[in-house]
Motif scaffolding. Sequence first.
Motif: not given
Length: 533
Positions: A390-392, A416-424, A426-435
């Motif tokens: 959903t976030v991606a 990858l260089n922004s703040e997303l509340f509550g996400l580790s 690793t989670d942010v990396m997965l989101i960034g790559l999915t996008a």
Amino acid sequence: MLIGLRGLEGVENGGGHRSPPHVRPVAVIDIGATSIRMAIAELHESGEVHLLSTLSQAVHLGRDVFSKGVIDKATIEECVRVLRSYRRVLAEYELSRPDQIRVVATSAVRESMNKLAFQDRIYTATGLQVEVIDEAEVSRITYLGVQPLLKSDKQFAEWGTLVVEVGGGSTEILVLQNCDVQFSQTYRLGSLRLRETIEAYQSSRVTIRHILETQMRRVIEQVSQHVNRSEIRNMVALGGDMRFAAHQLGGEVGHDGMLRLKVNELEQLTNTILDLNEDKIVHKYHISFPDAGTLGPALLAYVQMAKSFQLDEIHVANVNLRDGMLTDMASHGALNEDFRNQVVRSAIELGRKFNFAEAHARHVAKLCKILFQGLREEHHLEPRFELLLTVAALLHEIGLYIGPSGYHKHSMYLILNSELFGLSRTDVMLIGLTARYHRKTSPKPTHTGFTQLDRDQRIAVVKMAALLRLADALDASHSQRLHELWFAREGSRLVISLPQVEDLALEQLALKQTGALFEETYGMSVLLRKLRQ
């Protein structure tokens, strides 16, 4: 199988709640910069947490790491001794299984250069698996702990609330509006770090206080860049130092169970403590030497924060990291509805910062939700990946803010260089790559970030990216005109039937351009079909 596209709430309220067994005993251990603390509790089927026992023993992890960057061997063995003693207590409660015990370490261990050696030694000596958690996980757990208190008092819904915890190694700040997280950040400014600053200067107390206040002012200025000061009317303080102050000052107890302290009275107590050396603090207030060394700097940080937002009163909550961990265990680690909403709101705010096409982004996110739920038997991903997808989806086009050429790469960079509340991380990396992979390019071993993932994570990214491509193709017109999807498998094809739609030419063209990844991943080509009713 019909899955309808629901309203906006469908994106923000996704996910179910897994009911825990009737009653189960558990334990949580927090390895901090100045102490190792343990809480043992019973978790009830209703989600209620009944605390049975708490323990705390001082250690010198922060002193080692913040001055030398590594944990001394003697300190490691000190931690082993403490945790072995905790093991004996756990045995008395018949707690031994890994699913009954969670052990986390925060800033001191996280920043140490020999943290792996520390984790291995603890495991070898005690059998306890130490989980080094990042700032995002600390924020998530803290929010879980403080959320019930904030929801119990309507004043926290009417005005902005600043939640502050000054730990030994860092200061954690949450800003909430209507109990929704507006800002979350962790700063490397803790009471023990401040104490190290004091010891580095052989100066008068006046000079030392000025140095401390200058460091705190820098953090406050950074917070102020993200927060409208005039909207902040409440401050909630967490941490043992403020609970000590509340005990000393006898603060008034509100109906929400929190103590209320006058800032001017807290400042007077802080001044008294800063004027005393450690021996006198220990003798006067009957606290340990490690606590005596950090008490003054911590209280000064709270005073400075309150005064900078022109607050006359501070709410002191009897909540700590272990409370949030127990709440998390009571839900079996499931991401509850409210937390999901906070993460989604954080993503939407980030998208707005980069002028994203909000209507399209939200619609693609909702289509991703439908696809994720309708194709569970195909992707076999855990429920938490629905939130990451959903976030991606919400952020897949924010790279257009930089420029249209290669914008999928820009999207990944911004995520990858922004703040997303509550996400580790690793989670942010997965989101960034999915996008990043929502367009034509498929993942390659040479791509930055992708090769750093383990096999399961790489597969999850590919599965999510394929779903995101399909959802994006279904809104190729940016008109948000698709409201229901019917799924059927016909041999090696996934047939998606769309009712009340006459022309699918644009969506079919978009799918032809980007649909190869879905076929490679799921072994099915996709056919769009108009559903005749």
